[in-house]
Motif scaffolding. Structure first.
Motif, mmCIF file in Angstrom:
data_model
loop_
_atom_site.group_PDB
_atom_site.id
_atom_site.type_symbol
_atom_site.label_atom_id
_atom_site.label_comp_id
_atom_site.label_asym_id
_atom_site.label_seq_id
_atom_site.Cartn_x
_atom_site.Cartn_y
_atom_site.Cartn_z
ATOM 1 N N ALA A 1 45.585 36.651 45.628
ATOM 2 C CA ALA A 1 45.402 35.246 44.741
ATOM 3 C C ALA A 1 46.522 34.438 44.377
ATOM 4 C CB ALA A 1 44.416 35.380 43.723
ATOM 5 N N ALA A 2 47.732 34.978 44.834
ATOM 6 C CA ALA A 2 49.163 34.284 44.620
ATOM 7 C C ALA A 2 49.348 34.420 43.208
ATOM 8 C CB ALA A 2 49.128 32.929 45.296
ATOM 9 N N TRP A 3 48.840 35.573 42.549
ATOM 10 C CA TRP A 3 49.385 35.657 41.000
ATOM 11 C C TRP A 3 50.889 35.581 41.007
ATOM 12 C CZ3 TRP A 3 45.840 38.834 37.235
ATOM 13 C CH2 TRP A 3 44.653 38.302 37.297
ATOM 14 N N ARG A 4 51.455 34.998 40.008
ATOM 15 C CA ARG A 4 52.786 35.076 39.580
ATOM 16 C C ARG A 4 53.217 36.248 38.648
ATOM 17 N NH1 ARG A 4 53.710 29.252 37.253
ATOM 18 N NH2 ARG A 4 51.796 30.291 36.365
ATOM 19 N N ASN A 5 54.437 36.549 38.406
ATOM 20 C CA ASN A 5 54.467 37.750 37.147
ATOM 21 C C ASN A 5 54.040 37.053 36.066
ATOM 22 O OD1 ASN A 5 55.856 39.373 38.976
ATOM 23 N ND2 ASN A 5 57.833 38.329 38.656
ATOM 24 N N GLU A 6 54.205 35.875 35.572
ATOM 25 C CA GLU A 6 53.595 35.441 34.432
ATOM 26 C C GLU A 6 51.889 35.578 34.209
ATOM 27 O OE1 GLU A 6 55.494 33.992 36.686
ATOM 28 O OE2 GLU A 6 57.397 33.075 35.360
ATOM 29 N N ASP A 7 51.511 35.353 35.348
ATOM 30 C CA ASP A 7 49.881 35.518 35.566
ATOM 31 C C ASP A 7 49.527 36.787 35.335
ATOM 32 O OD1 ASP A 7 49.884 32.675 36.238
ATOM 33 O OD2 ASP A 7 49.868 33.372 38.262
ATOM 34 N N ALA A 8 50.148 37.907 35.961
ATOM 35 C CA ALA A 8 49.956 39.171 35.535
ATOM 36 C C ALA A 8 50.371 39.746 33.993
ATOM 37 C CB ALA A 8 50.801 40.127 36.401
ATOM 38 N N VAL A 9 51.299 39.290 33.528
ATOM 39 C CA VAL A 9 51.498 39.536 31.996
ATOM 40 C C VAL A 9 50.676 39.031 31.224
ATOM 41 C CG1 VAL A 9 53.117 38.935 30.136
ATOM 42 C CG2 VAL A 9 54.152 39.611 32.458
ATOM 43 N N ALA A 10 50.127 37.667 31.396
ATOM 44 C CA ALA A 10 49.107 37.218 30.548
ATOM 45 C C ALA A 10 47.724 38.140 30.806
ATOM 46 C CB ALA A 10 48.740 35.849 31.203
ATOM 47 N N PHE A 11 47.340 38.310 31.858
ATOM 48 C CA PHE A 11 45.982 39.005 32.077
ATOM 49 C C PHE A 11 46.292 40.579 31.385
ATOM 50 C CE2 PHE A 11 43.915 42.555 34.386
ATOM 51 C CZ PHE A 11 42.429 42.132 34.194
ATOM 52 N N LEU A 12 47.203 41.178 31.582
ATOM 53 C CA LEU A 12 47.350 42.586 30.968
ATOM 54 C C LEU A 12 47.542 42.532 29.590
ATOM 55 C CD1 LEU A 12 50.145 43.818 33.571
ATOM 56 C CD2 LEU A 12 47.785 44.616 33.399
ATOM 57 N N ASN A 13 48.352 41.459 28.939
ATOM 58 C CA ASN A 13 47.981 41.118 27.517
ATOM 59 C C ASN A 13 46.885 41.167 26.962
ATOM 60 O OD1 ASN A 13 50.797 41.655 26.497
ATOM 61 N ND2 ASN A 13 51.575 39.891 27.585
ATOM 62 N N GLY A 14 45.977 40.144 27.703
ATOM 63 C CA GLY A 14 44.800 39.849 27.292
ATOM 64 C C GLY A 14 43.881 41.125 27.359
ATOM 65 N N PHE A 15 43.849 41.891 28.236
ATOM 66 C CA PHE A 15 43.138 43.071 28.382
ATOM 67 C C PHE A 15 43.478 44.068 27.314
ATOM 68 C CE2 PHE A 15 42.613 47.647 29.695
ATOM 69 C CZ PHE A 15 41.599 47.344 30.571
ATOM 70 N N ILE A 16 44.439 44.042 26.682
ATOM 71 C CA ILE A 16 44.562 45.088 25.483
ATOM 72 C C ILE A 16 44.236 44.427 24.141
ATOM 73 C CG2 ILE A 16 46.605 45.641 23.858
ATOM 74 C CD1 ILE A 16 48.306 46.622 25.991
ATOM 75 N N ILE A 17 44.254 43.202 23.969
ATOM 76 C CA ILE A 17 44.007 42.624 22.716
ATOM 77 C C ILE A 17 42.498 42.245 22.696
ATOM 78 C CG2 ILE A 17 46.155 41.583 22.155
ATOM 79 C CD1 ILE A 17 45.252 38.821 23.085
ATOM 80 N N SER A 18 41.668 42.341 23.940
ATOM 81 C CA SER A 18 40.401 41.802 24.082
ATOM 82 C C SER A 18 39.446 43.068 23.630
ATOM 83 C CB SER A 18 40.076 41.382 25.282
ATOM 84 O OG SER A 18 40.851 39.979 25.569
ATOM 85 N N ALA A 19 39.852 44.085 23.785
ATOM 86 C CA ALA A 19 39.083 45.167 23.541
ATOM 87 C C ALA A 19 38.841 45.505 22.183
ATOM 88 C CB ALA A 19 39.765 46.646 24.267
#
Length: 385
Positions: free
Chosen positions: A319-337
């Motif tokens: 999907a051509a994610w950049r490093n910034e996209d991966a960081v946003a997803f991983l941070n969102g994963f932690i705080i969303s739970a």
């Protein structure tokens, strides 16, 4: 009558250029042919003989020193060679420095006894001389035998036992950790990744997942960590903590899973920016939860790097994610739970356990996902870009 070369010295005079060549596995005849040694010599048999005698004496001296290099604490007290402190430090650092490409080839192996010829494949792949390969492996094996049973910080134990600089001691401790659990390094996607990526991941694991992890979080979690850290080594995974991750199994239940996925969508602003993201989010969340729930199995932990690169990251790269996209997803994963009612209604320990596990896991994911050696985006818990 046979001729005998005699060298008489007071303070030991060591040629560090020849020392490095000896460490690289070069033999006397090869060293004598190198231009930096022959450029100022007269082209006469006597000059060549003097050079050969000088090089042979240096190499012989290094062989005599080697037994004390194996036991650095004894090097300062040995009576044979008069060495300055700076010279001893240099000798030890160079002797225990390893070729990172060679170490990448043997990363994750158990430290069994091998013969020189057993490293012929690594010698051919890396271009490192066979004797040098064997010396580097034996150094790692010697360090393992010395510090594996010690409690506390392995990097500190290596620094104090072998008198190595902190960075080199850290590299050794990370290699020992990965080899202690025989982490899988041979999958297709992993073979492309350099040594330093795995050192970075190992350092995160040793800091956050071992029995020496510093207490933090709610009282119950802190007391458990404090109890586990007493008399423990950061070469030993906190198995009780891994086993407790099964308490998050409720997040895979249909209603909780959908709530979790929607919460991530609200907290990650990149969802609408990239094509195919709803499917990527759903599959990524399920994969990450499954890996976390099964990490208490020894085999699953051993395959963790392979599972991340084979099951999680391909969709992001497609999907051509950049490093910034991966960081946003991983941070969102932690705080969303932590926003979920299903999460809030359960044991207060879960929040600390969740952050402890995924702070390390997400840092490893980001390290393995990166294609640049010095990324501009860092992983920070609780922030989104």
């Amino acid at each position: 009558m046979d001729a005998v070369d005699v060298f008489i010295e007071n303070r030991s005079c060591l040629d560090m250029d020849i020392y490095q060549l000896w460490l690289d596995g070069e033999i006397v005849e090869e060293i004598c042919r190198l231009p930096f040694l022959t450029v100022q010599l007269d082209d006469t048999p006597s000059s060549k003989q003097i050079l050969a005698s000088y090089v042979a004496d240096q190499v012989r001296t290094f062989h005599l020193l080697e037994k004390w290099l194996h036991s650095p604490a004894e090097l300062a007290d040995q009576p044979v060679f008069q060495l300055t402190d700076s010279c001893r430090t240099y000798l030890l650092e160079k002797y225990y420095t390893f070729d990172r490409q060679f170490m990448r080839e043997i990363l994750g192996r158990k430290f069994n006894k091998f013969r020189r010829k057993d490293f012929e494949d690594e010698c051919r792949k890396t271009g490192v001389k066979l004797d040098s390969c064997y010396r580097q492996y034996e150094n790692m094996r010697r360090v393992w035998k010395s510090v594996s049973a010690m409690d506390g910080c392995t990097m500190k134990n290596i620094h104090e036992t072998f008198l190595l600089p902190d960075q080199l001691a850290r590299d050794y401790s990370c290699v020992l950790f990965l080899s202690a659990y025989r982490m899988e390094m041979a999958s297709v996607n992993l073979t492309k990744l350099p040594f330093d990526y795995f050192v970075s991941c190992a350092a995160e694991m040793m800091k956050g997942w071992t029995c020496t992890t510093q207490p933090s979080g709610p009282k119950g979690v802190s007391e458990t960590l404090q109890a586990n850290s007493e008399g423990a080594s950061d070469l030993r995974i906190d198995k009780d903590f891994f086993y407790s991750m099964k308490e998050f199994r409720f997040l895979l239940e249909r209603d909780a899973f959908e709530s979790f996925r929607r919460a991530i969508g609200r907290n990650v602003p990149i969802q609408a920016a990239l094509p195919g993201n709803p499917e990527i989010f759903r599959d990524s969340v399920r994969t990450m939860l499954t890996l976390a729930l099964n990490v208490h199995h020894s085999k699953q932990f051993r395959l963790l790097f392979a599972d991340i690169t084979d099951k999680l990251l391909p969709a992001w790269k497609n999907a051509a994610w950049r490093n910034e996209d991966a960081v946003a997803f991983l941070n969102g994963f932690i705080i969303s739970a932590e926003e979920l009612n299903e999460f809030k209604s359960r044991d207060a320990r879960l929040a600390g356990m969740w952050k402890r596990f995924f702070a390390v896991f997400n840092a490893c994911v980001l390290r393995l996902f990166r294609t640049d050696e010095k990324p501009t985006v860092e992983f920070v818990i609780g922030q989104t870009s």
